[in-house]
Write an enzyme that holds these catalytic residues in place. Sequence first.
Site, PDB file in Angstrom:
ATOM      1  N   HIS A   1      26.799 113.463 -72.257  1.00 26.73           N
ATOM      2  CA  HIS A   1      25.460 113.041 -71.852  1.00 26.73           C
ATOM      3  C   HIS A   1      24.435 113.526 -72.868  1.00 26.73           C
ATOM      4  O   HIS A   1      24.453 114.686 -73.267  1.00 26.73           O
ATOM      5  CB  HIS A   1      25.127 113.629 -70.466  1.00 26.73           C
ATOM      6  CG  HIS A   1      23.828 113.154 -69.915  1.00 26.73           C
ATOM      7  ND1 HIS A   1      22.908 113.999 -69.339  1.00 26.73           N
ATOM      8  CD2 HIS A   1      23.284 111.918 -69.840  1.00 26.73           C
ATOM      9  CE1 HIS A   1      21.858 113.295 -68.929  1.00 26.73           C
ATOM     10  NE2 HIS A   1      22.060 112.041 -69.217  1.00 26.73           N
ATOM     11  N   HIS A   2      23.566 112.611 -73.288  1.00 27.78           N
ATOM     12  CA  HIS A   2      22.423 112.955 -74.141  1.00 27.78           C
ATOM     13  C   HIS A   2      21.158 112.457 -73.460  1.00 27.78           C
ATOM     14  O   HIS A   2      20.815 111.274 -73.591  1.00 27.78           O
ATOM     15  CB  HIS A   2      22.527 112.261 -75.506  1.00 27.78           C
ATOM     16  CG  HIS A   2      23.580 112.836 -76.393  1.00 27.78           C
ATOM     17  ND1 HIS A   2      24.108 112.129 -77.461  1.00 27.78           N
ATOM     18  CD2 HIS A   2      24.201 114.045 -76.405  1.00 27.78           C
ATOM     19  CE1 HIS A   2      25.006 112.886 -78.086  1.00 27.78           C
ATOM     20  NE2 HIS A   2      25.085 114.050 -77.463  1.00 27.78           N
ATOM     21  N   GLU A   3      20.479 113.313 -72.726  1.00 29.30           N
ATOM     22  CA  GLU A   3      19.158 112.938 -72.213  1.00 29.30           C
ATOM     23  C   GLU A   3      18.149 113.302 -73.292  1.00 29.30           C
ATOM     24  O   GLU A   3      18.142 114.434 -73.788  1.00 29.30           O
ATOM     25  CB  GLU A   3      18.858 113.685 -70.906  1.00 29.30           C
ATOM     26  CG  GLU A   3      17.454 113.474 -70.364  1.00 29.30           C
ATOM     27  CD  GLU A   3      17.092 112.006 -70.139  1.00 29.30           C
ATOM     28  OE1 GLU A   3      17.747 111.356 -69.324  1.00 29.30           O
ATOM     29  OE2 GLU A   3      16.150 111.512 -70.812  1.00 29.30           O
TER      30      GLU A   3
ATOM     31  N   GLU B   1      20.380 105.722 -57.798  1.00 25.06           N
ATOM     32  CA  GLU B   1      19.640 106.990 -57.755  1.00 25.06           C
ATOM     33  C   GLU B   1      18.342 106.883 -56.967  1.00 25.06           C
ATOM     34  O   GLU B   1      17.903 107.864 -56.367  1.00 25.06           O
ATOM     35  CB  GLU B   1      19.367 107.496 -59.178  1.00 25.06           C
ATOM     36  CG  GLU B   1      18.489 106.574 -59.981  1.00 25.06           C
ATOM     37  CD  GLU B   1      18.423 106.960 -61.462  1.00 25.06           C
ATOM     38  OE1 GLU B   1      19.403 107.496 -61.976  1.00 25.06           O
ATOM     39  OE2 GLU B   1      17.373 106.698 -62.073  1.00 25.06           O
TER      40      GLU B   1
ATOM     41  N   GLU C   1      17.650 104.001 -69.146  1.00 22.69           N
ATOM     42  CA  GLU C   1      16.326 103.673 -69.702  1.00 22.69           C
ATOM     43  C   GLU C   1      16.526 102.935 -71.032  1.00 22.69           C
ATOM     44  O   GLU C   1      15.999 103.345 -72.080  1.00 22.69           O
ATOM     45  CB  GLU C   1      15.453 104.929 -69.889  1.00 22.69           C
ATOM     46  CG  GLU C   1      15.169 105.676 -68.608  1.00 22.69           C
ATOM     47  CD  GLU C   1      16.325 106.574 -68.192  1.00 22.69           C
ATOM     48  OE1 GLU C   1      16.975 107.142 -69.071  1.00 22.69           O
ATOM     49  OE2 GLU C   1      16.596 106.668 -66.976  1.00 22.69           O
TER      50      GLU C   1
HETATM   51  C1  NOJ Z   1      17.740 109.110 -65.278  1.00 19.59           C
HETATM   52  C2  NOJ Z   1      19.088 108.470 -65.270  1.00 19.59           C
HETATM   53  O1  NOJ Z   1      19.044 107.166 -64.751  1.00 19.59           O
HETATM   54  C3  NOJ Z   1      20.007 109.342 -64.451  1.00 19.59           C
HETATM   55  O2  NOJ Z   1      21.268 108.722 -64.318  1.00 19.59           O
HETATM   56  C4  NOJ Z   1      20.123 110.702 -65.079  1.00 19.59           C
HETATM   57  O3  NOJ Z   1      20.890 111.522 -64.252  1.00 19.59           O
HETATM   58  C5  NOJ Z   1      18.745 111.333 -65.243  1.00 19.59           C
HETATM   59  N1  NOJ Z   1      17.855 110.431 -65.875  1.00 19.59           N
HETATM   60  C6  NOJ Z   1      18.804 112.610 -66.061  1.00 19.59           C
HETATM   61  O4  NOJ Z   1      19.164 112.309 -67.374  1.00 19.59           O
END
Ligand code: NOJ
Length: 679
Positions: A384-386, A479, A455
């Site tokens: 995961h890369h936020e 979500e 996003e």
């Molecule tokens: C929004 C994403 O849609 C979600 O899946 C993710 O857990 C959160 N951002 C945190 O990155």
Amino acid sequence: MSDRIVFHAIFATFCVFLGACGQTQKNIDSLDVASPDGSLVVRFLLEDGKPRYAVDYKGRAIIDTSRLGFSLQAARALHSGFVLAAADYSSVDEQWTQPWGEVETIRNHYNELRVSLRELGNDGRLMNIVFRVYDDGLGFRYEWPQQAHLKDFVITDEHTEFALAGDFKAWWVPAYEKSRYEYLYSESPVSNLDVVHTPLTLQADDALYLSIHEAALTDFASMTLLRSGDNVLESDLVPWSDGTRVRAEAPHVSPWRTVQVAETPGDLLTSYLILNLNEPNVLGDVSWLRPSKYVGVWWAMHLRIKTWAAGPNHGATSENVKRYIDFAARHGIDAVLVEGWNTGWEKDREIQGKHFDFTRAYPAFDIDAVTRYASERDVRIIGHHETRAVVANYENQLQQALDFYREHGVDTIKTGYVGARVDDTEWHHGQFMVQHYRKVVEEAAERQMMLVVHEPIKDTGIRRTYPNMMSREGARGQEFNAWSRDGGNPPEHTTILPFTRMLAGPFDFTPGIFDLLFEDARPDNRVNTTLAKQLALYVVLYSPLQMAADLPENYEGHPAFRFIVDVPVDWSDTKVLNAEIGDYISIVRKARNGGDWFLGSITDENERTLDLSLSFLDEGTAYRAEIYADAADADWVSNPLAIDISDQQVTSDSVIQLRLAPGGGQAIRFTPLASPAVQ
Ligand code: NOJ
């Protein structure tokens, strides 16, 4: 014969056909190109040097004469003063195979008209417009060939219009809003629209549906649609922060502007026009791609049981992730998503993006040990890369971040760009971000890595060219049910998505919540469906990466989990058996490997009984149908968990009746039995 002469020959033909060429005051050139079956006809017009087009379906106008062209910065506009330099017709009829997808083979069958325009006098700048007309819709794009008097140029406006032949009904989400594409769809006449995203789905009458979108958005701004007159929508390109729209250097092409046309909503969904208008796979051998099901340290965070940041309830501890790995291994789930493993989450939300370190794990997460543990159990880790929309920080680390994962055997990455503006300045959907998202796809492909993007930029079919671009968000997903202040996604949301967001491509919606009420964790929210509908969503909402989103403890021992274990994520065929946009849909898909078919049927807040012919099954074969149905007293409001699981033997002659509870659904697995059907 020169191109010019070819054009005169064609032009003469169409003057006779139109019967009006000699009578008009205007100097109008006109060329038609029809779809292979003749039902769809696109007419290109050059009216006093101004390019225009119009579209007929079975003799009825669906798009009236509409403008084409662009305004440029510090240069004369490219929308008038043209002569037709050449017109070329061609046709293609071929088949190609998807490495993964909702169907295995796709027919690419179209007639093309390429018009080459040259400015009269001055610099004689050149612009081509290419029309491709299919039986299920059309695409057209602009090309700027290499030339002396158009080198670097900046587009300040696009003038492409869609002058609809009526005030059609539309399903839409607004553009230029803080939460990007993540809004509930509204249904209204076109006359109520302001500026909206694509795909924009339209209904002209009971037997005519359209979808306006774009294909192959590669190095351009994305197109939103602005209502600019009665029933007229105009391309409104998402601007750079300086207000310009596209920075280009000839040779350059625009994305395809597309209009899909269908007589039923289901036929919109099984149109592969967007993919056909993308370039073929450039990655060569892609046998390393893995359509997958996954579980993950994710829902617990959205329910606020766990945190992304380190602390007493940290989600991504080695111990907790190993628990998910064990669960995945036990049930044959391919992968585990791990969010909240890297440092930076401890900062305030507003500044996290500047602090994320994509190669430094929290001390509680031993990435070497966890990835080894997973690989010993034949389970893959999804990284995961936020970015929190701080792309500058991400791009600075991109190559090391991907290499770091690759060294740990991680071949799939979920990326995220939460934020209203990128780097506090750019929209998510302008050319800056189109270029960024593409850069990540290419860097990932070089390392044989797959992507699922949250996003994202909207899907325009680039998975055909880069099949490692597996899935994305780009709409309100599951979500929202965990935390949205408006009460989450209403039951009709998932009966609109197949005909709107899903027309763009796969969606990482993350279905499969069993504990629909989660009263202990977030009593003010819930999932607004029945349990059987959660199962049906695996078939209805296509994605090559499908999450079993709930907590492992909610699946363990539950008989309905069998369906999630059994349902494939890769298909050889897809058929829509019945559908009304915003009301209900029943889809069947055939597993890519083996002869099983799977059905997903869902309804909005209304109860429904649907009769289904099983004629899609192989004739003369008996099938076992494993049925996951709403119980007789199920209801999304008062009794959402009541599910009946039963078995039945069926053949292609069977007609079965589905009863869907209010807010409900039904999922069925059909498995061919070894012995032939009893006649
Ligand atoms: C929004 C994403 O849609 C979600 O899946 C993710 O857990 C959160 N951002 C945190 O990155």
